[in-house]
Design a protein around this motif. Structure first.
Motif, mmCIF file in Angstrom:
data_model
loop_
_atom_site.group_PDB
_atom_site.id
_atom_site.type_symbol
_atom_site.label_atom_id
_atom_site.label_comp_id
_atom_site.label_asym_id
_atom_site.label_seq_id
_atom_site.Cartn_x
_atom_site.Cartn_y
_atom_site.Cartn_z
ATOM 1 N N THR A 128 -4.866 -8.983 7.913
ATOM 2 C CA THR A 128 -5.450 -10.221 7.398
ATOM 3 C C THR A 128 -5.686 -10.096 5.896
ATOM 4 N N ASN A 129 -5.947 -11.214 5.244
ATOM 5 C CA ASN A 129 -6.237 -11.194 3.814
ATOM 6 C C ASN A 129 -7.435 -10.301 3.514
ATOM 7 N N GLY A 130 -7.317 -9.495 2.468
ATOM 8 C CA GLY A 130 -8.414 -8.610 2.083
ATOM 9 C C GLY A 130 -8.370 -7.241 2.717
ATOM 10 N N GLN A 131 -7.368 -6.986 3.586
ATOM 11 C CA GLN A 131 -7.292 -5.674 4.237
ATOM 12 C C GLN A 131 -6.507 -4.648 3.433
ATOM 13 N N GLY A 132 -5.973 -5.053 2.282
ATOM 14 C CA GLY A 132 -5.412 -4.056 1.372
ATOM 15 C C GLY A 132 -3.898 -3.939 1.344
ATOM 16 N N LYS A 133 -3.166 -4.944 1.831
ATOM 17 C CA LYS A 133 -1.701 -4.843 1.835
ATOM 18 C C LYS A 133 -1.150 -4.736 0.410
ATOM 19 N N THR A 134 -1.573 -5.645 -0.454
ATOM 20 C CA THR A 134 -1.110 -5.621 -1.840
ATOM 21 C C THR A 134 -1.577 -4.354 -2.552
ATOM 22 N N THR A 135 -2.800 -3.933 -2.280
ATOM 23 C CA THR A 135 -3.332 -2.707 -2.879
ATOM 24 C C THR A 135 -2.526 -1.493 -2.453
ATOM 25 N N LEU A 136 -2.151 -1.434 -1.183
ATOM 26 C CA LEU A 136 -1.350 -0.311 -0.693
ATOM 27 C C LEU A 136 0.016 -0.281 -1.380
ATOM 28 N N LEU A 137 0.639 -1.441 -1.524
ATOM 29 C CA LEU A 137 1.920 -1.488 -2.236
ATOM 30 C C LEU A 137 1.756 -1.039 -3.684
ATOM 31 N N SER A 138 0.660 -1.434 -4.312
ATOM 32 C CA SER A 138 0.393 -1.027 -5.698
ATOM 33 C C SER A 138 0.170 0.477 -5.806
ATOM 34 N N ASN A 139 -0.409 1.076 -4.772
ATOM 35 C CA ASN A 139 -0.541 2.531 -4.728
ATOM 36 C C ASN A 139 0.832 3.196 -4.658
ATOM 37 N N ILE A 140 1.707 2.652 -3.812
ATOM 38 C CA ILE A 140 3.028 3.252 -3.602
ATOM 39 C C ILE A 140 3.844 3.250 -4.897
ATOM 40 N N VAL A 141 3.759 2.169 -5.662
ATOM 41 C CA VAL A 141 4.562 2.074 -6.901
ATOM 42 C C VAL A 141 3.830 2.639 -8.117
ATOM 43 N N ASN A 142 2.694 3.301 -7.880
ATOM 44 C CA ASN A 142 1.983 4.023 -8.925
ATOM 45 C C ASN A 142 1.265 3.112 -9.916
ATOM 46 N N PHE A 143 0.952 1.877 -9.489
ATOM 47 C CA PHE A 143 0.150 0.992 -10.328
ATOM 48 C C PHE A 143 -1.342 1.305 -10.202
ATOM 49 N N LEU A 144 -1.746 1.786 -9.025
ATOM 50 C CA LEU A 144 -3.134 2.142 -8.763
ATOM 51 C C LEU A 144 -3.195 3.543 -8.190
ATOM 52 N N ASP A 145 -4.232 4.275 -8.536
ATOM 53 C CA ASP A 145 -4.427 5.617 -7.994
ATOM 54 C C ASP A 145 -5.288 5.548 -6.737
ATOM 55 N N PRO A 146 -4.867 6.217 -5.673
ATOM 56 C CA PRO A 146 -5.678 6.212 -4.445
ATOM 57 C C PRO A 146 -6.937 7.051 -4.597
ATOM 58 N N LEU A 147 -7.876 6.805 -3.699
ATOM 59 C CA LEU A 147 -9.090 7.622 -3.644
ATOM 60 C C LEU A 147 -8.767 9.002 -3.110
ATOM 61 N N ALA A 148 -7.899 9.056 -2.113
ATOM 62 C CA ALA A 148 -7.513 10.327 -1.489
ATOM 63 C C ALA A 148 -6.164 10.147 -0.821
ATOM 64 N N GLY A 149 -5.497 11.265 -0.556
ATOM 65 C CA GLY A 149 -4.228 11.239 0.152
ATOM 66 C C GLY A 149 -3.034 11.430 -0.764
ATOM 67 N N GLU A 150 -1.839 11.403 -0.160
ATOM 68 C CA GLU A 150 -0.598 11.645 -0.894
ATOM 69 C C GLU A 150 0.419 10.550 -0.601
ATOM 70 N N ILE A 151 1.257 10.289 -1.612
ATOM 71 C CA ILE A 151 2.411 9.407 -1.447
ATOM 72 C C ILE A 151 3.619 10.166 -1.972
ATOM 73 N N LEU A 152 4.593 10.414 -1.111
ATOM 74 C CA LEU A 152 5.735 11.243 -1.457
ATOM 75 C C LEU A 152 7.038 10.457 -1.340
ATOM 76 N N TYR A 153 7.959 10.725 -2.270
ATOM 77 C CA TYR A 153 9.313 10.177 -2.186
ATOM 78 C C TYR A 153 10.269 11.355 -2.140
ATOM 79 N N HIS A 154 10.960 11.514 -1.014
ATOM 80 C CA HIS A 154 11.814 12.678 -0.772
ATOM 81 C C HIS A 154 11.062 13.981 -1.040
ATOM 82 N N GLY A 155 9.815 14.013 -0.580
ATOM 83 C CA GLY A 155 9.024 15.238 -0.626
ATOM 84 C C GLY A 155 8.288 15.497 -1.923
ATOM 85 N N LYS A 156 8.443 14.625 -2.914
ATOM 86 C CA LYS A 156 7.775 14.835 -4.195
ATOM 87 C C LYS A 156 6.811 13.688 -4.479
#
Length: 200
Positions: free
Chosen positions: A35-63
């Motif tokens: 639903t709206n406000g659950q963070g879909k756009t924010t998650l995409l922004s994390n993946i493309v390196n526009f926003l830094d996550p609080l915790a966790g990792e995002i890897l592309y081909h292991g890097k």
């Protein structure tokens, strides 16, 4: 492959999502639901390196994904800020392609425009377009910029059924050709090899 490992994001004291984990391989499309406000756009922004996550990792081909990786391999299309209102459509297209280091023939551009629009006056300013036309122009990038990963924020929003069908065809062909796609969408997606991740 893109792999999300125990990703969390907070805005101030507000936790947007927590411990998100999934993986997407080439030849797959992942649809983010919620639903709206659950963070879909924010998650995409994390993946493309526009926003830094609080915790966790995002890897592309292991890097870990940094700005260089995102700009070289990812095509991100969000809801806003992709065009200049007072530039002509022709100048906006030239700008997009220059940013993505794409050389293209005018014939390819014109065929791509014809696929999405019956006709389009490229001398119009961006602000003169309707919402639906702006969305279709946004999606023109998918046809002109060839990058292995597409990250799309609600690409079907505001489009008529015929255009949704065309965009679905583009996404299907991308997946068939070893593409990796992550989208957010409120609509059902009729594409083979797609997976769904529900944000809670």
């Amino acid at each position: 492959m893109i792999e999300i490992k125990n990703l969390s994001f907070a805005r101030g004291n507000n936790l947007i999502f927590q411990n998100v984990s999934f993986r997407v391989k080439p030849n797959e499309l992942m649809v983010l639901k919620g639903t709206n406000g659950q963070g879909k756009t924010t998650l995409l922004s994390n993946i493309v390196n526009f926003l830094d996550p609080l915790a966790g990792e995002i890897l592309y081909h292991g890097k870990s994904i940094d700005g260089h990786t995102a700009s070289q391999y990812f095509l991100y299309i969000g809801e806003n800020n992709f065009a200049y209102d007072n530039l002509s459509l022709n100048d906006n297209i030239k700008y997009w392609l220059a940013v993505h280091n794409v050389n293209f023939s005018q014939e390819v551009r014109d065929k791509s425009i014809k696929f999405l629009f019956s006709e389009l006056n490229l001398n119009l300013k961006f602000y003169q377009l309707s919402y639906g036309q702006k969305k279709k122009l946004q999606l023109l990038l998918l046809m002109l910029v060839n990058k292995p990963v597409w990250i799309l924020d609600d690409p079907f929003n505001g489009l008529d059924k015929n255009t949704v069908k065309k965009i679905t065809t583009l996404l299907s062909k991308k997946v068939e050709n070893n593409g990796l796609i992550i989208i957010s969408s409120h609509q059902d997606v009729s594409i083979p090899n797609h997976k769904i991740f529900q944000l809670k």
